[in-house]
Design an enzyme around this catalytic site. Structure first.
Site, PDB file in Angstrom:
ATOM      1  N   ARG A 126     -15.778   9.393   0.757  1.00 49.74           N
ATOM      2  CA  ARG A 126     -14.934  10.580   0.668  1.00 49.74           C
ATOM      3  C   ARG A 126     -15.728  11.780   0.139  1.00 49.74           C
ATOM      4  O   ARG A 126     -15.240  12.565  -0.677  1.00 49.74           O
ATOM      5  CB  ARG A 126     -13.705  10.330  -0.217  1.00 49.74           C
TER       6      ARG A 126
ATOM      7  N   SER B 152      -3.725  10.029   0.124  1.00 51.66           N
ATOM      8  CA  SER B 152      -4.258   9.363  -1.069  1.00 51.66           C
ATOM      9  C   SER B 152      -4.776  10.397  -2.059  1.00 51.66           C
ATOM     10  O   SER B 152      -5.649  11.201  -1.722  1.00 51.66           O
ATOM     11  CB  SER B 152      -5.378   8.404  -0.683  1.00 51.66           C
TER      12      SER B 152
ATOM     13  N   GLU C 260      -9.282  12.286  -4.968  1.00 49.82           N
ATOM     14  CA  GLU C 260      -9.819  12.402  -3.615  1.00 49.82           C
ATOM     15  C   GLU C 260      -9.510  13.767  -3.016  1.00 49.82           C
ATOM     16  O   GLU C 260     -10.290  14.291  -2.233  1.00 49.82           O
ATOM     17  CB  GLU C 260      -9.214  11.292  -2.738  1.00 49.82           C
TER      18      GLU C 260
END
Length: 281
Positions: free
Chosen positions: A105, A173, A269
Site C-alpha cells: 500500500r 480499509s 492506509e
C-alpha cells in the site's frame, strides 16, 4: 479536522487503448477511468489478471499511488509505467514500474513525489499466460476457477462485507495489515494462539488488522457519527453525519487499544487530509 483549504482537482481524463503481442496485452489507460469498470472492461475482452482487484473503489490514476491490492494480488505486478505531470516544470513525465518504489500500500507517489506529481495515465502489461490466484481468503474454496469465477466471488464477498461508499461514506480499509517480525509473532501467538497469519517471503509475518480490532470489540462502535463497520472492522464509516475530528478520535482509540493489547502498531492506509494538508494519526 477541517475541510482542506485549497484547490481540489478531479482528474476526469478518459480512454483505453490496447496493443497486443503474442505474450501480453499492453494497455494505456487514462487516470480518470473507474478502476472497477476497467477490470470489467478487461474481462469482457478476455484480458485476465485483474479479477482479484474487482470492486475496489477509485480510479485508475489512484491505483498506483496506493499500490492497491486484494486477495493475494497487487496492481504493481501489472504496471509497466505511470505517466504524470511534474508540477514544478509542468512537463509530462513517465516513470517505470521499477522506479515507483512499490510496497505494501505504498509507492513513490506517497513519498518522494507527494504533491509533486499529477498522474494522468497508467500503462499496464498483462501477460496472456494467465494463472488464477486463489490462495487467499474465500477464494481458496474455488476449484479450477475461471477469471470470471474469481471476479464473481470477489464481488460477492466484498458486497457482503463492505459498505457501498455511494450509500455510506467510507474509504475502504482504514488501516494496513501490520507486518511484524517472526519473533514478535511468536510472542503474540503465545498469548493469542488463534491469531491468523500470512508468512511473507521476507520471513516476516502479516497479521490481519481486522482480527486484532475485532478482538477488542470495536465492531459497531460509534464515535459521534463515525462508526466502525459491524461487518468489517477495518472500515470506518460516516454513519450519521460524522466529523473529521470524530473520525480521528475513533481511529486513534482503535490504534491505541491495539498497541496496548497486542503490542502491534497500526498504520492508516488512507490518506488523511485536513485544512492544511496531511494529518498525522
Amino acid at each position: 479536522m477541517a475541510d482542506y483549504q485549497g484547490t481540489v482537482v478531479e482528474i476526469a481524463l478518459k480512454g483505453i487503448s490496447v496493443n497486443e503481442s503474442p505474450q501480453a496485452f499492453t494497455l494505456e489507460v487514462a487516470a480518470g477511468e473507474s478502476w472497477h469498470d476497467f477490470v470489467v472492461w478487461c474481462l469482457a475482452r478476455d484480458i485476465k489478471g485483474l479479477e482479484n482487484l474487482a470492486l475496489i473503489p477509485g480510479t485508475v490514476g489512484a491505483a498506483p499511488i496506493q499500490n492497491i491490492g486484494a486477495y493475494g494480488v497487487e496492481v504493481a505486478r501489472f504496471i509497466e509505467s505511470v505517466q504524470y505531470i511534474d508540477l514544478a516544470s509542468n512537463q509530462l513525465q513517465r516513470i517505470a514500474c521499477n522506479d515507483c518504489q512499490f510496497g505494501y500500500r505504498d509507492s513513490i507517489f506517497k513519498g518522494e513525489l507527494w504533491q509533486k506529481a499529477l498522474i494522468v495515465g497508467v500503462t499496464f502489461s498483462i501477460p496472456k499466460d494467465w494463472q488464477p490466484v486463489v490462495t487467499y481468503g474465500e477464494l481458496a474454496a474455488l476449484h479450477s476457477p475461471s477469471a470470471h469465477d474469481i471476479f464473481n466471488k470477489v464481488v460477492e464477498v466484498r458486497q457482503a462485507k463492505l459498505p457501498d461508499p455511494r450509500v455510506v461514506g467510507n474509504a475502504g480499509s482504514f488501516f494496513k495489515n501490520p507486518i511484524i517480525s517472526a519473533a514478535a509473532f511468536a510472542a503474540l501467538q503465545k498469548q493469542w494462539p488463534k491469531v491468523p497469519s500470512y508468512p511473507l517471503e521476507t520471513g516476516e509475518i502479516k497479521i490481519p488488522a481486522a482480527w486484532l480490532i475485532d478482538q477488542l470489540g470495536f465492531k459497531g462502535q460509534f464515535e459521534g457519527g463515525i462508526r466502525c463497520h459491524p461487518n468489517q472492522a477495518l472500515v470506518l464509516t460516516n454513519a450519521e453525519q460524522g466529523t473529521g475530528e470524530q473520525l480521528l478520535a475513533l481511529a486513534r482509540r482503535i490504534k491505541s487499544a491495539v498497541a496496548e493489547q497486542f503490542n502491534v502498531f497500526l498504520e492508516h492506509e488512507v490518506q488523511l487530509i485536513g485544512a492544511k494538508g496531511k494529518v498525522v494519526l
